[in-house]
Design a protein around this motif. Structure first.
Motif, mmCIF file in Angstrom:
data_model
loop_
_atom_site.group_PDB
_atom_site.id
_atom_site.type_symbol
_atom_site.label_atom_id
_atom_site.label_comp_id
_atom_site.label_asym_id
_atom_site.label_seq_id
_atom_site.Cartn_x
_atom_site.Cartn_y
_atom_site.Cartn_z
ATOM 1 N N PHE A 350 0.805 -1.227 0.212
ATOM 2 C CA PHE A 350 0.594 -0.013 0.164
ATOM 3 C C PHE A 350 0.713 0.667 -0.078
ATOM 4 N N ALA A 351 2.193 1.170 0.102
ATOM 5 C CA ALA A 351 2.857 2.264 -0.054
ATOM 6 C C ALA A 351 4.365 2.492 -1.054
ATOM 7 N N ARG A 352 3.805 2.960 -1.717
ATOM 8 C CA ARG A 352 4.849 3.224 -3.095
ATOM 9 C C ARG A 352 6.007 3.374 -2.399
ATOM 10 N N TYR A 353 6.201 4.220 -1.379
ATOM 11 C CA TYR A 353 7.754 4.448 -0.725
ATOM 12 C C TYR A 353 7.852 3.331 0.359
ATOM 13 N N LEU A 419 0.108 4.477 18.796
ATOM 14 C CA LEU A 419 0.319 3.170 17.480
ATOM 15 C C LEU A 419 0.696 4.949 16.488
ATOM 16 N N MET A 420 1.263 4.686 15.467
ATOM 17 C CA MET A 420 1.227 5.300 15.027
ATOM 18 C C MET A 420 1.981 5.148 13.092
ATOM 19 N N LEU A 421 0.747 4.433 12.196
ATOM 20 C CA LEU A 421 0.964 4.281 11.029
ATOM 21 C C LEU A 421 1.154 5.410 10.170
ATOM 22 N N ARG A 422 1.974 4.963 9.194
ATOM 23 C CA ARG A 422 2.419 5.658 8.446
ATOM 24 C C ARG A 422 2.171 4.793 6.397
ATOM 25 N N TYR A 423 2.091 5.455 5.414
ATOM 26 C CA TYR A 423 2.286 5.352 4.552
ATOM 27 C C TYR A 423 2.590 5.967 3.422
ATOM 28 N N TYR A 424 3.774 6.204 3.327
ATOM 29 C CA TYR A 424 4.469 7.357 2.505
ATOM 30 C C TYR A 424 4.120 6.565 0.915
ATOM 31 N N GLY A 425 3.536 7.792 0.108
ATOM 32 C CA GLY A 425 3.369 7.489 -0.951
ATOM 33 C C GLY A 425 2.027 6.271 -0.675
ATOM 34 N N GLY A 426 0.753 6.526 -0.284
ATOM 35 C CA GLY A 426 -0.117 5.298 -0.284
ATOM 36 C C GLY A 426 -0.456 5.269 -1.357
ATOM 37 N N LYS A 427 -0.573 3.909 -1.394
ATOM 38 C CA LYS A 427 -1.380 3.633 -2.879
ATOM 39 C C LYS A 427 -2.755 2.871 -2.986
ATOM 40 N N GLY A 428 -3.997 2.599 -4.238
ATOM 41 C CA GLY A 428 -4.908 1.617 -3.782
ATOM 42 C C GLY A 428 -6.242 2.248 -2.836
#
Length: 443
Positions: A350-353, A419-428
């Motif tokens: 789910f993350a491009r990066y 908790l902190m969940l990060r998606y850098y460059g989120g996809k979909g």
């Protein structure tokens, strides 16, 4: 480590407790000039600006100067909820009609980077990266006041800002080779093209994030509102802030409004913080409705300034805050939890990066100290996957039996955490807002 916290809720509960302890129990003798709702709306609006002013004062006390980029060692930043996956560089820039700020960006390949510019309310104004400037992803940029007449060197891309001062954060993904990341970080440079008129640092209350100011917040209203709010529809709120600031010059009204803040406003903030304002809650995780650029949603802006200042836009990163388990119970640092991503929903998909998860103390906003000096799990953590291809992460004071140590993020008994969940460059579905992480299961 100087890293700190997460999006706020419990900090507001602490503020309520602190305020209640010293609140005047005598009921008001006459109807209040401002309703509880009016005071709450004005305070919450003003608080967002005061949080940025607070950080600016701390930055300059720490030695930062205008138009000078400061390269921080990874982890060595002091604001709520930084990303420990990146090397940060920081600056405050000042531009005027005769001077721009020149920014040099090195060529970065196969690694996330961005240079973010924010205004005095914590709103993202611009980013420099290959996604925004596909035809000029690196090289020379000039950040200018809109309408400024400045001669710039050839091959310089101009970026116009609607304000005279801005906060800057450059981020370079650490990735698998931290040394290369730090070398790249130091190749980002900054200088003024001329001699800009340098503003004074605005003065306001400098407070602990777990002990918010009460009526004294309105003493700084005039200085706070000198910073233009670029969002529409804020004039009524600003007028209300000014009116309350005038009203508290009367001792009786000052005491009354102080009481309203302690008993009503902090409660309203605590209630809103549980869902990050109009954010969406699912599986014990909260996704903010907006981040980085807020429009009329000043409530979310203030909550993010409080617990995650300098948040970027969802085009750059998607945030999920986890504060409760599958049974709806608040996460307890003395208990152990598992988080299992099915094979078809692995974070990397789910993350491009890159993606990461950090754990922070809910009250102090700081990462949890532990013998491993491990403060996050991410795509560089050499994680162990289950036989069916799923991924299970663990959070608790001790390594759960049968768990791979690389999959474990230690917590501290007696300290509530989130908790902190990060998606850098989120996809979909992450990019579209349809996705939520699985629920945390208490072991």
């Amino acid at each position: 480590m100087r890293c700190s916290g997460a999006f706020a809720a419990s900090v507001l509960a602490l503020a309520i407790q602190a305020g209640a302890a010293c609140a005047d129990e005598a009921p008001p003798a006459s109807p209040p000039a401002f309703t509880d709702q009016q005071v709450s709306d004005a305070y919450i609006y003003l608080l967002g600006r005061l949080l940025v002013m607070r950080q600016q004062q701390l930055d300059f006390q720490d030695g930062m100067t205008w138009n000078q980029l400061v390269h921080r060692k990874p982890g060595a930043v002091d604001w709520p909820n930084p990303n420990l996956d990146v090397a940060y560089s920081e600056a405050w820039i000042a531009v005027d009609e005769r001077s721009c700020t020149q920014v040099s960006v090195p060529k970065v390949t196969n690694r996330y980077y961005t240079v973010q510019f924010l205004n005095g309310w914590g709103e993202t104004l611009a980013n420099i990266n290959e996604r925004v400037f596909a035809d000029h992803p690196y090289g020379e940029f000039a950040v200018c006041l809109r309408g400024a007449k400045v001669d710039l060197p050839a091959n310089t891309r101009r970026i116009d800002l609607p304000v005279r001062t801005a906060r800057v954060l450059s981020r370079v993904e650490l990735g698998a080779d931290r040394q290369v990341a730090e070398q790249l970080q130091h190749q980002f440079t900054m200088r003024a093209t001329g001699s800009p008129e340098l503003p004074s640092t605005p003065h306001g209350p400098v407070f602990e994030l777990y002990r918010l100011p009460t009526v004294e917040a309105f003493d700084a209203a005039a200085a706070a509102l000198e910073e233009p709010d670029l969002n529409p529809g804020m004039q009524t709120l600003q007028a209300q802030v000014r009116a309350i600031a005038e009203q508290i010059k009367q001792p009786g009204e000052r005491a009354r409004i102080d009481q309203q803040i302690k008993t009503r406003t902090f409660a309203a903030l605590a209630s809103a913080a549980a869902t990050i304002g109009p954010g969406t809650v699912h599986n014990g995780w909260v996704r903010p409705a907006v981040s980085g650029a807020y429009g009329e949603d000043y409530l979310t802006r203030t909550l993010i300034d409080l617990g995650g200042i300098w948040a970027n836009t969802s085009a750059e990163v998607n945030y999920y805050r986890g504060a409760r388990d599958a049974d709806g119970q608040v996460l307890d640092g003395g208990k152990s939890y598992s988080l299992t991503f099915p094979r078809e929903q692995l974070p990397s998909g789910f993350a491009r990066y890159f993606w990461s998860v950090t754990a922070t103390n809910s009250k102090t906003f700081r990462v949890l100290p532990n013998a491993l000096d491990r403060f996050l799990l991410n795509n560089q953590s050499d994680l162990h996957y289950n036989a069916d291809g799923s991924l299970t992460l663990y959070f608790g004071p001790q390594l759960p039996q049968g768990a791979a140590e690389n999959n474990w993020l230690p917590t501290v008994a007696g300290e509530p955490f989130r908790l902190m969940l990060r998606y850098y460059g989120g996809k979909g579905p992450v990019a579209s807002g349809e996705y939520f992480p699985p629920a945390l299961v208490r072991l």
